[in-house]
Design a protein around this motif. Structure first.
Motif, PDB file in Angstrom:
ATOM      1  N   ALA B 142       0.826  -1.209   0.000  1.00 23.55           N
ATOM      2  CA  ALA B 142       0.000   0.000   0.000  1.00 23.55           C
ATOM      3  C   ALA B 142       0.863   1.264   0.000  1.00 23.55           C
ATOM      4  CB  ALA B 142      -0.926   0.000   1.217  1.00 23.55           C
ATOM      5  N   ALA B 145       2.645   1.734  -3.362  1.00 25.93           N
ATOM      6  CA  ALA B 145       1.718   2.283  -4.361  1.00 25.93           C
ATOM      7  C   ALA B 145       1.526   3.776  -4.120  1.00 25.93           C
ATOM      8  CB  ALA B 145       0.376   1.557  -4.300  1.00 25.93           C
ATOM      9  N   HIS B 166      -6.231  -8.233   0.068  1.00 25.05           N
ATOM     10  CA  HIS B 166      -5.645  -6.911   0.273  1.00 25.05           C
ATOM     11  C   HIS B 166      -4.321  -6.789  -0.489  1.00 25.05           C
ATOM     12  CE1 HIS B 166      -4.516  -3.731   3.574  1.00 25.05           C
ATOM     13  NE2 HIS B 166      -4.485  -3.232   2.372  1.00 25.05           N
ATOM     14  N   ALA B 168      -3.245  -8.668  -2.991  1.00 25.34           N
ATOM     15  CA  ALA B 168      -3.448  -8.783  -4.441  1.00 25.34           C
ATOM     16  C   ALA B 168      -3.964  -7.469  -5.018  1.00 25.34           C
ATOM     17  CB  ALA B 168      -4.423  -9.924  -4.741  1.00 25.34           C
ATOM     18  N   ALA B 169      -4.696  -6.718  -4.218  1.00 23.06           N
ATOM     19  CA  ALA B 169      -5.237  -5.440  -4.698  1.00 23.06           C
ATOM     20  C   ALA B 169      -4.164  -4.363  -4.771  1.00 23.06           C
ATOM     21  CB  ALA B 169      -6.366  -4.967  -3.782  1.00 23.06           C
ATOM     22  N   THR B 170      -3.218  -4.385  -3.840  1.00 15.34           N
ATOM     23  CA  THR B 170      -2.316  -3.237  -3.710  1.00 15.34           C
ATOM     24  C   THR B 170      -0.956  -3.441  -4.374  1.00 15.34           C
ATOM     25  OG1 THR B 170      -1.951  -4.049  -1.457  1.00 15.34           O
ATOM     26  CG2 THR B 170      -3.318  -2.101  -1.694  1.00 15.34           C
ATOM     27  N   THR B 171      -0.610  -4.664  -4.774  1.00 15.09           N
ATOM     28  CA  THR B 171       0.644  -4.846  -5.509  1.00 15.09           C
ATOM     29  C   THR B 171       0.381  -5.617  -6.796  1.00 15.09           C
ATOM     30  OG1 THR B 171       2.924  -5.658  -5.484  1.00 15.09           O
ATOM     31  CG2 THR B 171       1.287  -7.020  -4.358  1.00 15.09           C
ATOM     32  N   ALA B 172       1.178  -5.315  -7.812  1.00 17.35           N
ATOM     33  CA  ALA B 172       1.102  -6.077  -9.052  1.00 17.35           C
ATOM     34  C   ALA B 172       1.928  -7.349  -8.941  1.00 17.35           C
ATOM     35  CB  ALA B 172       1.597  -5.215 -10.211  1.00 17.35           C
TER      36      ALA B 172
END
Lengths: 408, 408
Positions: B142, B145, B166, B168-172
């Motif tokens: 987070a 990003a 969480h 998976a949403a905030t890092t590629a």
């Protein structure tokens, strides 16, 4: 501790003024009530009236007289985050996110739960109750536990697993209901009259409602008392929207801010009764709704507060829009990747609507925006990523890192 | 914006002093480094040095010189909640919970992520990485990003679903590893030398570590610069414990507080290398560990920081204990029901250990306690309650409410 400047309750329909006390609607016309404060003192003293941190910093403009009733779990004082990367993605000059996921139970509901449960104490109740899609339920349960009150929580059976776990942990009395919010709320609202429990619902209780006003005060104070041009607020029944708008109006009337921001109401397309009525210029018509990923926005019949939202929108040159579930989930991903903010679908509906209205040229990209993001992403239920895992030695780890970072 | 008073890095083993800069260990003896500040200025100016809110309020005692590098998601400023009901249950005079679940990603990790990612910017890195059981991973992702940096996150495959979602949403770049933290961290720590990424791990990086010191500063400031007698801190590798202890020592040396609190190290029995060594008076021995519900405490080999924790415990008349998974889950339920605070198993291990040590008369019930609760309950994965639901008409609703509330 600071004194409350609450002085009376006024009917928003007929204007009749009532003394402070346990009262849910106007005795004359059954209209909704709003709290009124001593504006002379607010004007004379200015923001120097405020002391301490969090929600109770705004105690002078909240209706809880006795500091001993001011229950707290550390709500309020949430960050107002300038989001330049997301502003660029949306093509707007300036965008701040008011991140309500930082509240104790992860949502904006904690603001109204604090004043709601405090009012339950103030009026001598020993139990609270609420009908909830999930967030209000866990919040009221948590604040009731904190205050030593019983709570009876009615929650939507399709609420996400993290929400159900949370509620089951914080109340001894969790009841799951069939159907959506609208199916139960009419009966429950009628039962409020029995005084078996304190009304912690969103339909009528002005004391509970009032806590959410602090979000407007915080946005203003965090902006140096010059709030952004436009504030986008989520609307289910309308509590956050109405309370924020009331807060801004109060601050303007007291001379704390030069002007009120323009308010935009954001809904899910699958529960868009207010947006539909406002955009078509027609009366509010209740909708029969099903599931939307924005669980907290799943109200098809916003009732009298919905009418109040419409009135505020029409009187205040506001705007309204709604977003499809896919657009909401896309906004959730974009916010996480561009700014590192992990919010739930209910929370990002404002950003989805803002993006859509900007793309349709319904809003001016040269203005400054604040979007209220009402919910943390940690309550999101979705299929977790595959748990396929790898064992590494030093060489395989080094290869993987080099490959991944070379892709930059 | 306030200046950083960081002046040098000092080796905790041989005392050698190094200039500020990107440096992970002592050049002379490979010992761990700690940051040192201008104590004269701290002493002369006192807490009046502090300005603003949240973590960066403590910027004078953090090692980030340029305000432009001070990345934020609104971390810090978490509530210190007096818990009279829980104190009564535990039989202790006074107990406050420092609730770190209010941080942006729901854990104390956000404090070190803020200074870690800020240091990555300060030293010109473009990517970060961390090996995590889940919380550090989502936090570093987070903050990276938010700062516009790439992140490469290694996460435990058995991390809870909310943690995996969480991350998976905030890092590629999320990579799941087989085995536990200990299986990967040695290779990863070696790879840090390649400088392919900035070290956001807990093993060595003094800049990242330093953010957690603010928890000590907040506990002191929220207690009117008279911290409680005893602070119970969770220990996996030891970052929070060491940082809090360093913060208290620094404040005492600068004359901000009269004395340092006694520190208690809390571990999960299934990962209790430090507690076991301290209680037996023997050297630290790494353990081969499996799963514990306190996922964030699952380190069997705390390495050099573990030695540092032991030294602090032995030099400072500290204490240590550990709790079984069942005791931890019981503490989670008790905290939710008595105080309305919903924390995860990793977070409540301190309370489980405190309860156990009080029951065993290893701690003095007449003292005042603060337990650091490091994690929100919203990341907990457990079977949700049954979704069996009921449809109500007014009469059946009234009957149910009367029955439930009559049980009071």
């Amino acid at each position: 501790m600071t004194d409350s400047l609450a002085r009376e309750l006024a009917c928003i329909d007929c204007g009749t003024v009532h003394p402070l006390g346990y009262r849910l609607e106007c005795e004359k016309c059954r209209g909704l009530l709003e709290l009124r404060y001593d504006l002379d003192v607010l004007r004379a003293r200015g923001p120097a009236l405020l002391a301490g941190g969090g929600l109770w910093r705004y105690a002078p403009v909240l209706p809880i007289a006795d500091p001993a009733h001011r229950v707290t779990l550390g709500e309020g004082g949430t960050p107002l985050l300038d989001c330049p990367r997301l502003a660029k993605v949306l093509g707007v000059r300036s965008l701040a996110v008011k991140f309500e996921g930082a509240n104790p139970t992860g949502t904006v509901k904690d603001r109204s739960s604090a004043t709601g449960v405090a009012a339950a104490l103030q009026f001598g109740f020993t139990a609270t109750s609420v009908v909830s899609s999930g967030n209000a339920g866990s919040s009221i349960a948590a604040y009731s536990a904190r205050a030593g009150l019983r709570s009876l929580i009615f929650a939507y059976a399709r609420a996400s697993a993290p929400k159900l776990l949370h509620m089951a942990a914080t109340t001894a009395d969790l009841v799951l209901y069939e159907g959506v919010y609208d199916d139960l709320i009419t009966h429950w609202d009628r039962l409020v009259e029995s005084r078996l429990f304190f009304d912690c619902g969103a339909s009528r209780n002005a004391y509970k409602h009032e806590g959410k006003k602090t979000i407007g005060y915080e946005i203003a104070e965090q902006s140096g008392w010059r709030p952004p041009d436009v504030v986008v607020a989520p609307v289910a029944v309308g509590e956050t929207f109405i309370a924020a708008a009331r807060g801004f109006r109060e601050m303007r009337d007291a001379g704390w801010i030069p002007r009120v921001p323009r308010m935009v109401a954001a809904q899910a397309t699958r529960a868009n009764a207010i947006s539909r009525a406002f955009r078509s210029g027609r009366p509010l018509e209740p909708l029969k709704i099903g599931y939307t990923v924005a669980e907290g926005l799943a109200a098809g019949n916003p009732g009298r507060k919905g009418e109040w939202v419409l009135r505020l929108l029409r009187d205040g040159r506001g705007a309204a829009g709604d977003a499809e579930d896919e657009q909401i989930l896309e906004a959730q991903r974009t916010l996480a990747r561009t700014e590192g903010i992990w919010a739930g679908p209910t929370g990002v509906a404002t950003l989805a609507v803002l993006g859509k209205m900007l793309a349709a040229e319904e809003l001016d990209p040269a203005q400054s925006y604040c979007a209220i993001v009402s919910e943390t992403g940690l309550k999101t239920e979705a299929a977790p990523p595959s748990r396929a895992a790898t064992a590494f030695d030093f060489d395989s780890l080094e290869r993987l890192v080099e490959q991944r970072l070379a892709r930059a």
